[in-house]
Design a protein around this motif. Structure first.
Motif, PDB file in Angstrom:
ATOM      1  N   LEU A 133       4.127  -8.000   1.601  1.00 15.67           N
ATOM      2  CA  LEU A 133       4.415  -7.251   2.825  1.00 15.67           C
ATOM      3  C   LEU A 133       4.628  -8.241   3.972  1.00 15.67           C
ATOM      4  CD1 LEU A 133       1.660  -4.468   2.621  1.00 15.67           C
ATOM      5  CD2 LEU A 133       4.112  -4.142   2.271  1.00 15.67           C
ATOM      6  N   PRO A 134       5.412  -7.860   4.987  1.00 21.85           N
ATOM      7  CA  PRO A 134       5.533  -8.729   6.165  1.00 21.85           C
ATOM      8  C   PRO A 134       4.141  -9.022   6.744  1.00 21.85           C
ATOM      9  CG  PRO A 134       7.116  -6.923   6.265  1.00 21.85           C
ATOM     10  CD  PRO A 134       6.228  -6.645   5.087  1.00 21.85           C
ATOM     11  N   ASP A 135       3.969 -10.225   7.299  1.00 20.59           N
ATOM     12  CA  ASP A 135       2.645 -10.711   7.714  1.00 20.59           C
ATOM     13  C   ASP A 135       1.856  -9.730   8.573  1.00 20.59           C
ATOM     14  OD1 ASP A 135       3.011 -13.013   6.300  1.00 20.59           O
ATOM     15  OD2 ASP A 135       3.651 -14.203   8.014  1.00 20.59           O
ATOM     16  N   LYS A 136       2.480  -9.239   9.646  1.00 26.74           N
ATOM     17  CA  LYS A 136       1.763  -8.354  10.567  1.00 26.74           C
ATOM     18  C   LYS A 136       1.389  -7.043   9.864  1.00 26.74           C
ATOM     19  CE  LYS A 136       2.062  -6.652  15.293  1.00 26.74           C
ATOM     20  NZ  LYS A 136       2.909  -6.579  16.484  1.00 26.74           N
ATOM     21  N   MET A 137       2.332  -6.500   9.104  1.00 28.58           N
ATOM     22  CA  MET A 137       2.089  -5.262   8.378  1.00 28.58           C
ATOM     23  C   MET A 137       0.962  -5.458   7.363  1.00 28.58           C
ATOM     24  SD  MET A 137       4.738  -3.052   6.017  1.00 28.58           S
ATOM     25  CE  MET A 137       5.878  -2.749   7.360  1.00 28.58           C
ATOM     26  N   ARG A 138       0.998  -6.585   6.648  1.00 27.73           N
ATOM     27  CA  ARG A 138      -0.024  -6.870   5.650  1.00 27.73           C
ATOM     28  C   ARG A 138      -1.403  -6.957   6.305  1.00 27.73           C
ATOM     29  NH1 ARG A 138      -2.039 -11.396   4.893  1.00 27.73           N
ATOM     30  NH2 ARG A 138      -0.225 -12.591   5.542  1.00 27.73           N
ATOM     31  N   GLU A 156      -7.190  -3.010  18.644  1.00 25.38           N
ATOM     32  CA  GLU A 156      -7.879  -3.996  19.483  1.00 25.38           C
ATOM     33  C   GLU A 156      -7.874  -5.377  18.824  1.00 25.38           C
ATOM     34  OE1 GLU A 156     -10.923  -0.695  21.424  1.00 25.38           O
ATOM     35  OE2 GLU A 156     -11.727  -2.241  20.082  1.00 25.38           O
ATOM     36  N   GLU A 157      -8.054  -5.395  17.507  1.00 21.72           N
ATOM     37  CA  GLU A 157      -8.110  -6.658  16.763  1.00 21.72           C
ATOM     38  C   GLU A 157      -6.787  -7.426  16.814  1.00 21.72           C
ATOM     39  OE1 GLU A 157     -10.785  -7.861  14.838  1.00 21.72           O
ATOM     40  OE2 GLU A 157      -9.679  -9.517  13.992  1.00 21.72           O
ATOM     41  N   VAL A 158      -5.669  -6.693  16.634  1.00 17.74           N
ATOM     42  CA  VAL A 158      -4.366  -7.380  16.578  1.00 17.74           C
ATOM     43  C   VAL A 158      -3.570  -7.238  17.871  1.00 17.74           C
ATOM     44  CG1 VAL A 158      -4.184  -7.272  14.069  1.00 17.74           C
ATOM     45  CG2 VAL A 158      -3.234  -5.429  15.420  1.00 17.74           C
ATOM     46  N   ASN A 159      -4.174  -6.583  18.872  1.00 20.24           N
ATOM     47  CA  ASN A 159      -3.579  -6.470  20.196  1.00 20.24           C
ATOM     48  C   ASN A 159      -2.248  -5.707  20.183  1.00 20.24           C
ATOM     49  OD1 ASN A 159      -3.712  -6.787  22.948  1.00 20.24           O
ATOM     50  ND2 ASN A 159      -2.591  -8.729  22.924  1.00 20.24           N
ATOM     51  N   ALA A 172       3.730   0.441   5.282  1.00 18.48           N
ATOM     52  CA  ALA A 172       3.184  -0.326   4.154  1.00 18.48           C
ATOM     53  C   ALA A 172       3.007   0.571   2.941  1.00 18.48           C
ATOM     54  CB  ALA A 172       1.847  -0.966   4.552  1.00 18.48           C
ATOM     55  N   LEU A 173       2.444   1.767   3.157  1.00 18.67           N
ATOM     56  CA  LEU A 173       2.258   2.703   2.042  1.00 18.67           C
ATOM     57  C   LEU A 173       3.599   3.117   1.437  1.00 18.67           C
ATOM     58  CD1 LEU A 173      -0.621   4.906   3.474  1.00 18.67           C
ATOM     59  CD2 LEU A 173      -0.759   3.367   1.516  1.00 18.67           C
ATOM     60  N   LYS A 174       4.596   3.286   2.292  1.00 18.61           N
ATOM     61  CA  LYS A 174       5.932   3.665   1.822  1.00 18.61           C
ATOM     62  C   LYS A 174       6.518   2.558   0.943  1.00 18.61           C
ATOM     63  CE  LYS A 174      10.195   5.423   3.864  1.00 18.61           C
ATOM     64  NZ  LYS A 174      10.893   5.659   5.120  1.00 18.61           N
ATOM     65  N   ILE A 175       6.396   1.318   1.381  1.00 22.00           N
ATOM     66  CA  ILE A 175       6.905   0.171   0.609  1.00 22.00           C
ATOM     67  C   ILE A 175       6.155   0.061  -0.718  1.00 22.00           C
ATOM     68  CG2 ILE A 175       6.963  -2.362   0.527  1.00 22.00           C
ATOM     69  CD1 ILE A 175       7.472  -2.238   3.622  1.00 22.00           C
ATOM     70  N   LEU A 176       4.832   0.176  -0.666  1.00 23.86           N
ATOM     71  CA  LEU A 176       4.032   0.044  -1.883  1.00 23.86           C
ATOM     72  C   LEU A 176       4.292   1.194  -2.852  1.00 23.86           C
ATOM     73  CD1 LEU A 176       0.769  -1.244  -0.222  1.00 23.86           C
ATOM     74  CD2 LEU A 176       2.324  -2.569  -1.664  1.00 23.86           C
ATOM     75  N   ARG A 177       4.512   2.392  -2.307  1.00 22.28           N
ATOM     76  CA  ARG A 177       4.843   3.534  -3.165  1.00 22.28           C
ATOM     77  C   ARG A 177       6.134   3.250  -3.926  1.00 22.28           C
ATOM     78  NH1 ARG A 177       5.596   7.448   0.541  1.00 22.28           N
ATOM     79  NH2 ARG A 177       3.372   7.800   0.681  1.00 22.28           N
ATOM     80  N   PHE A 178       7.112   2.671  -3.231  1.00 18.41           N
ATOM     81  CA  PHE A 178       8.394   2.336  -3.872  1.00 18.41           C
ATOM     82  C   PHE A 178       8.207   1.235  -4.907  1.00 18.41           C
ATOM     83  CE2 PHE A 178      12.819   1.890  -4.403  1.00 18.41           C
ATOM     84  CZ  PHE A 178      13.099   0.530  -4.453  1.00 18.41           C
TER      85      PHE A 178
END
Length: 196
Positions: A133-138, A156-159, A172-178
């Motif tokens: 997954l792309p870094d931020k999404m992961r 709050e953690e990732v601003n 992310a769930l959509k990509i992983l489902r595929f």
């Protein structure tokens, strides 16, 4: 007297929280068939699907004063069905795993089962797809599903905004489902109960 069929889900939830039998009845009529089809598709068994949906509605009625519907009623109900199905799969997996392990132990004197090998391979595949997954999404996805932080805590953690967090988790769930195809449902089980 109000026509409950015309009320929006959020209005029905509010009425249900105040003990309205009519609101519960409308929610039941509105969602029973949809939830059943979803459960039936995952479980491949009519009776198990019926039992899961009935149990979800029973719990909805028993807990109506304290239910918290954060996103939408449909999301709440689908999540409840999914969680019940995960419990069924885990119970069946434990039973099947025990029977397979015992049988193999008796046959070969070993506790290593084919299921454990498959689980390990599947866990590796899941981790590989999450890593792709792309870094931020992961990062957002792992904070949500592995560290079980709320959307607010992740924001709050990732601003970023909570809306961005929700969208990133959804994507992310959509990509992983595929990527994981028919094994996507098992993926959800591994995300919440990872192989150790």
């Amino acid at each position: 007297m109000a026509d409950y069929r015309k009320l929006q889900d959020q209005q029905l939830v509010h009425l249900l929280q105040n003990g309205s039998h009519e609101a519960f009845g409308e929610i039941y009529k509105r969602y029973w068939a949809l939830l059943y089809r979803n459960a039936r598709k995952m479980l491949q068994d009519d009776q198990d699907a019926t039992d899961v949906v009935q149990e979800v509605f029973t719990l909805l009625w028993e807990r109506y004063p304290v239910i918290e519907v954060e996103i939408s009623l449909s999301s709440y109900l689908y999540s409840a069905v999914r969680n019940k199905i995960i419990n069924i799969i885990n119970r069946n997996k434990l039973k099947n795993g025990y029977a397979a392990s015992l049988q193999q132990f008796l046959a070969e004197g070993s506790r290593v089962t084919e299921n454990e090998v498959r689980e390990r391979e599947f866990a590796i595949e899941i981790e590989r797809e999450i890593a792709n997954l792309p870094d931020k999404m992961r990062r957002i996805f792992e904070l949500s599903r592995k560290q079980h932080l709320t959307y607010k805590e992740i924001a709050e953690e990732v601003n970023v905004s909570e809306g961005t967090v929700k969208k990133q988790v959804y994507n992310a769930l959509k990509i992983l489902r595929f990527k994981l195809g028919s094994y996507f449902f098992l993926f959800l089980m591994f995300v919440f109960y990872p192989f150790r």
